[in-house]
Scaffold this motif. Structure first.
Motif, PDB file in Angstrom:
ATOM      1  N   ILE A 170       6.365  -6.820  -1.587  1.00 48.30           N
ATOM      2  CA  ILE A 170       6.995  -6.780  -0.266  1.00 48.30           C
ATOM      3  C   ILE A 170       6.233  -5.870   0.696  1.00 48.30           C
ATOM      4  N   LEU A 171       5.461  -4.919   0.174  1.00 48.57           N
ATOM      5  CA  LEU A 171       4.767  -3.957   1.044  1.00 48.57           C
ATOM      6  C   LEU A 171       3.896  -4.623   2.116  1.00 48.57           C
ATOM      7  N   PRO A 172       3.044  -5.635   1.775  1.00 45.15           N
ATOM      8  CA  PRO A 172       2.247  -6.279   2.836  1.00 45.15           C
ATOM      9  C   PRO A 172       3.114  -6.927   3.922  1.00 45.15           C
ATOM     10  N   GLY A 173       4.244  -7.534   3.517  1.00 42.67           N
ATOM     11  CA  GLY A 173       5.131  -8.152   4.499  1.00 42.67           C
ATOM     12  C   GLY A 173       5.733  -7.124   5.441  1.00 42.67           C
ATOM     13  N   LEU A 174       6.161  -5.981   4.880  1.00 41.08           N
ATOM     14  CA  LEU A 174       6.725  -4.923   5.713  1.00 41.08           C
ATOM     15  C   LEU A 174       5.670  -4.353   6.661  1.00 41.08           C
ATOM     16  N   PHE A 175       4.467  -4.126   6.113  1.00 35.51           N
ATOM     17  CA  PHE A 175       3.399  -3.606   6.980  1.00 35.51           C
ATOM     18  C   PHE A 175       3.051  -4.614   8.072  1.00 35.51           C
ATOM     19  N   GLY A 176       3.019  -5.903   7.708  1.00 34.28           N
ATOM     20  CA  GLY A 176       2.725  -6.931   8.705  1.00 34.28           C
ATOM     21  C   GLY A 176       3.726  -6.915   9.841  1.00 34.28           C
ATOM     22  N   GLY A 177       5.028  -6.760   9.510  1.00 34.38           N
ATOM     23  CA  GLY A 177       6.055  -6.681  10.551  1.00 34.38           C
ATOM     24  C   GLY A 177       5.891  -5.449  11.419  1.00 34.38           C
ATOM     25  N   VAL A 178       5.633  -4.292  10.783  1.00 32.51           N
ATOM     26  CA  VAL A 178       5.429  -3.049  11.537  1.00 32.51           C
ATOM     27  C   VAL A 178       4.179  -3.158  12.411  1.00 32.51           C
ATOM     28  N   PHE A 179       3.116  -3.732  11.866  1.00 36.25           N
ATOM     29  CA  PHE A 179       1.873  -3.904  12.614  1.00 36.25           C
ATOM     30  C   PHE A 179       2.096  -4.769  13.857  1.00 36.25           C
ATOM     31  N   ALA A 180       2.806  -5.888  13.679  1.00 33.72           N
ATOM     32  CA  ALA A 180       3.048  -6.805  14.803  1.00 33.72           C
ATOM     33  C   ALA A 180       3.899  -6.152  15.877  1.00 33.72           C
ATOM     34  N   GLY A 237      -1.842  -8.564   9.894  1.00 36.58           N
ATOM     35  CA  GLY A 237      -1.585  -7.291   9.239  1.00 36.58           C
ATOM     36  C   GLY A 237      -1.326  -7.440   7.754  1.00 36.58           C
ATOM     37  N   ALA A 238      -0.570  -8.465   7.373  1.00 37.41           N
ATOM     38  CA  ALA A 238      -0.240  -8.674   5.958  1.00 37.41           C
ATOM     39  C   ALA A 238      -1.481  -9.057   5.153  1.00 37.41           C
ATOM     40  N   ALA A 239      -2.334  -9.914   5.714  1.00 39.11           N
ATOM     41  CA  ALA A 239      -3.551 -10.346   5.002  1.00 39.11           C
ATOM     42  C   ALA A 239      -4.508  -9.175   4.778  1.00 39.11           C
ATOM     43  N   VAL A 240      -4.719  -8.382   5.837  1.00 36.87           N
ATOM     44  CA  VAL A 240      -5.617  -7.228   5.723  1.00 36.87           C
ATOM     45  C   VAL A 240      -5.043  -6.208   4.744  1.00 36.87           C
ATOM     46  N   PHE A 241      -3.753  -5.973   4.805  1.00 38.99           N
ATOM     47  CA  PHE A 241      -3.107  -5.007   3.902  1.00 38.99           C
ATOM     48  C   PHE A 241      -3.237  -5.452   2.445  1.00 38.99           C
ATOM     49  N   THR A 242      -3.059  -6.749   2.209  1.00 37.86           N
ATOM     50  CA  THR A 242      -3.123  -7.258   0.833  1.00 37.86           C
ATOM     51  C   THR A 242      -4.495  -7.046   0.215  1.00 37.86           C
ATOM     52  N   LEU A 243      -5.552  -7.259   0.979  1.00 35.93           N
ATOM     53  CA  LEU A 243      -6.905  -7.207   0.425  1.00 35.93           C
ATOM     54  C   LEU A 243      -7.541  -5.823   0.484  1.00 35.93           C
ATOM     55  N   THR A 244      -7.022  -4.933   1.321  1.00 40.86           N
ATOM     56  CA  THR A 244      -7.660  -3.615   1.451  1.00 40.86           C
ATOM     57  C   THR A 244      -6.773  -2.463   1.014  1.00 40.86           C
ATOM     58  N   VAL A 245      -5.507  -2.508   1.387  1.00 40.25           N
ATOM     59  CA  VAL A 245      -4.622  -1.370   1.125  1.00 40.25           C
ATOM     60  C   VAL A 245      -3.908  -1.502  -0.212  1.00 40.25           C
ATOM     61  N   LEU A 246      -3.389  -2.688  -0.498  1.00 39.04           N
ATOM     62  CA  LEU A 246      -2.598  -2.884  -1.722  1.00 39.04           C
ATOM     63  C   LEU A 246      -3.384  -2.544  -2.996  1.00 39.04           C
ATOM     64  N   PRO A 247      -4.658  -2.972  -3.134  1.00 35.96           N
ATOM     65  CA  PRO A 247      -5.388  -2.603  -4.359  1.00 35.96           C
ATOM     66  C   PRO A 247      -5.507  -1.088  -4.555  1.00 35.96           C
ATOM     67  N   VAL A 248      -5.722  -0.359  -3.457  1.00 37.67           N
ATOM     68  CA  VAL A 248      -5.838   1.099  -3.553  1.00 37.67           C
ATOM     69  C   VAL A 248      -4.505   1.716  -3.971  1.00 37.67           C
ATOM     70  N   ILE A 249      -3.409   1.203  -3.435  1.00 39.01           N
ATOM     71  CA  ILE A 249      -2.082   1.716  -3.803  1.00 39.01           C
ATOM     72  C   ILE A 249      -1.815   1.462  -5.282  1.00 39.01           C
ATOM     73  N   LEU A 250      -2.153   0.272  -5.756  1.00 36.91           N
ATOM     74  CA  LEU A 250      -1.941  -0.049  -7.178  1.00 36.91           C
ATOM     75  C   LEU A 250      -2.748   0.885  -8.075  1.00 36.91           C
ATOM     76  N   GLN A 251      -3.985   1.160  -7.683  1.00 39.61           N
ATOM     77  CA  GLN A 251      -4.818   2.056  -8.475  1.00 39.61           C
ATOM     78  C   GLN A 251      -4.322   3.496  -8.402  1.00 39.61           C
ATOM     79  N   ALA A 252      -3.841   3.901  -7.209  1.00 41.89           N
ATOM     80  CA  ALA A 252      -3.364   5.275  -7.034  1.00 41.89           C
ATOM     81  C   ALA A 252      -2.126   5.540  -7.880  1.00 41.89           C
ATOM     82  N   PHE A 253      -1.282   4.523  -8.039  1.00 41.71           N
ATOM     83  CA  PHE A 253      -0.050   4.688  -8.828  1.00 41.71           C
ATOM     84  C   PHE A 253      -0.214   4.166 -10.258  1.00 41.71           C
ATOM     85  N   SER A 254      -1.470   3.965 -10.657  1.00 46.30           N
ATOM     86  CA  SER A 254      -1.791   3.557 -12.041  1.00 46.30           C
ATOM     87  C   SER A 254      -0.975   2.351 -12.483  1.00 46.30           C
ATOM     88  N   PHE A 255      -1.033   1.306 -11.663  1.00 49.97           N
ATOM     89  CA  PHE A 255      -0.279   0.097 -11.981  1.00 49.97           C
ATOM     90  C   PHE A 255      -0.834  -0.556 -13.253  1.00 49.97           C
TER      91      PHE A 255
END
Length: 532
Positions: free
Chosen positions: A297-307, A396-414
């Motif tokens: 859901i994070l990319p969708g929320l960021f996309g809404g906030v970005f828009a 916003g959602a597309a950019v977040f998915t490919l750039t931000v989400l992977p870093v978040i997953l790695q940061a929280f040791s997914f």
């Protein structure tokens, strides 16, 4: 190529996580500031095209106070004296003015000498008001026999008990030349049969006192409409309790606008909540884990906030209706992260997932973004707002998915190695080989059936269908204005021209046609300023 570039970017961001999260929080802060600048309008008039002609019409309507009128009706006994009615009307006006200070202006409970003022103005400008069609009436009135009858009638009127009150009228027009004009004027502009006694206006049956007022602000101000509606409703409760024999009702377009604004806001919130809850529930059932849907859901929320943040900077006023319909975009926004997690499930590697999913995801999102961006060329502000919100949120959602989400997953040791496998419940059943031809035949047949019935589909072009108007409001509108919103339509006609004389001539031509329409019963009534 795109996958390699995004992979290198992911490696760079992963090495500098503190800086990455600091920048992300800063970006969200800037977008939040943009959101704070937003002014959401719930007005249904936002659905109308905003061409040059409409803007001129809307400006004229606003400046001339055409649609900001309010009519109040106070119940009274038909035998009430004029003095008591005057006291009650003044008390009502004083209380209303105190409660609605800053929202309502020009409260008219008492109209002293209004009939005299109208008569004097009309009589002094009478030659300019009539046209050639009235000359035949004047010709009949100046015939010797007609003069004798008119003078005799005027003399008898002066001898009646009401003679002193009629003296001015008789002296000004002993032949009654203007009488026909005044009768036509009253019939055209007082179809409700209102009467005025000592400055107090009564309904036809004398069981209601009529008080008029006007809103003191732009009729498109949704917040003011809602606030005024709340104040008038609270005042109505107190007044009806204090004067149980003199309940009042009212009608004004501000109430319709306020009710629609409240409904739009409620529908928007309800739509977003239902969509969000349904999507989360499906994702929890699909992945059988609570944490994975949160990441999705994070990319969708960021996309809404970005828009919303970007819109707050480039176009601060946005239609609430477009945001409500924007709820359908949320499902598309989640597709990006859903595809990303699907690739992680199969590859068991964030690196491989980025390389595989980046190119098709960006290509698919680009075509969708361009499709929604085309709405910018629509003539409706709602469609323009919807297209802008959709294209920005998808970006916003597309950019977040490919750039931000992977870093978040790695940061929280997914732990992507233990993502549950696909549930059989969500697998589409395979069609047996012997039934495939029959299935194709059924689908083809249904397609032709649906195509046949599609020709009977009609689009509802009625603007009233967009407005929420209860039966109570319709009843009060018919009672206080004489217009049944289900069967009658109020139409405003304006004549415009750069040359004043041509505009006046066009206006008079319209007046003649309206008069003919009424005589032919093609129109119910008309109020116009041409006679003045």
């Amino acid at each position: 190529m795109i996958g390699d570039l995004l992979l290198r970017l992911n490696v760079l961001l992963s090495r500098h996580k503190p800086v990455f999260f600091f920048c992300l929080i800063g970006l969200i802060g800037v977008l939040s500031y943009g959101i704070s600048k937003l002014r959401i309008t719930e007005s249904i008039f936002a659905t109308l095209p905003k061409g040059e002609t409409f803007e001129e019409f809307n400006k004229l309507v606003e400046n001339k106070n055409i649609i900001n009128q309010i009519v109040f009706s106070i119940d009274v006994d038909s035998g009430i004296t004029s003095d008591d009615a005057e006291i009650l009307a003044e008390k009502f006006a004083d209380s209303l003015k105190l409660i609605t200070k800053g929202y309502i202006t020009n409260i008219q409970a008492i109209r002293p000498d209004i009939q005299q003022d109208v008569y004097e103005y009309t009589y002094s400008n009478f030659p300019g008001f009539i046209d050639s069609s009235y000359y035949s009436h004047i010709l009949n009135k100046i015939q010797p026999d007609s003069i004798r009858v008119s003078v005799s009638s005027s003399y008898n009127q002066l001898l009646t008990p009401g003679g002193p009150f009629l003296k001015q009228y008789v002296v000004n027009d002993p032949l009654g030349i203007s009488g026909e004009y005044f009768r036509e004027l009253n019939a055209a502009n007082n179809s409700g049969g209102m009467s005025v006694e000592n400055g107090v206006m009564f309904s036809r049956n004398r069981k209601q006192i009529i008080v008029t007022a006007a809103t003191s602000y732009n009729s498109g101000n949704s917040a003011m409409n809602i606030a005024l509606f709340s104040k008038v409703e609270n005042f109505k409760l107190r007044w009806d309790k204090q004067f149980p024999q003199n309940h009042f009702s009212y009608f004004g377009t501000f109430e319709i606008a306020a009710r629609n604004a409240i409904q739009v806001k409620q529908d928007s919130n309800r739509t977003m909540i239902i969509a969000l809850v349904a999507i989360i529930l499906i994702l929890v059932l699909y992945y059988r884990k609570v944490l994975i849907p949160v990441y999705i859901i994070l990319p969708g929320l960021f996309g809404g906030v970005f828009a919303l943040g970007i819109i707050g900077f480039i176009r601060p006023e946005v239609s609430g209706i477009s945001l409500a319909t924007g709820a359908v975009i949320f499902g598309i926004l989640l597709d990006y992260s859903f595809h990303f997690f699907t690739h992680i499930r199969h590859t068991r590697s964030i690196t491989l997932a980025i390389k595989e999913v980046s190119e098709p995801l960006l290509t698919g999102s680009l075509t969708t973004i361009l499709a929604f961006s085309a709405l910018h060329f629509a003539n409706s502000v709602v469609l323009q707002d919807f297209g802008l919100f959709a294209s920005l949120s998808l970006t916003g959602a597309a950019v977040f998915t490919l750039t931000v989400l992977p870093v978040i997953l790695q940061a929280f040791s997914f732990d992507y190695n233990h993502i549950p496998g696909e549930s059989k419940f969500f697998n589409f059943p395979s069609i047996p080989a012997k039934l495939r031809f029959a299935t194709l035949l059924v689908v083809t047949s249904l397609t032709f059936v649906f195509l046949y019935y599609a020709q009977f589909t009609e689009f509802d072009s009625s603007f009233e269908s967009l407005s929420m108007q209860s039966g109570d409001i319709k009843e009060r509108e018919e009672k206080l204005t004489g217009i049944n919103p289900d069967t009658d339509k109020r139409i405003y006609i304006f004549s415009t021209n750069k040359i004043k004389e041509k505009a006046e001539q066009t206006n008079y031509t319209v007046y003649q046609k309206l008069t003919r329409f009424k005589a032919e019963k093609k129109s119910k009534n008309s109020f116009r300023q041409e006679p003045f």
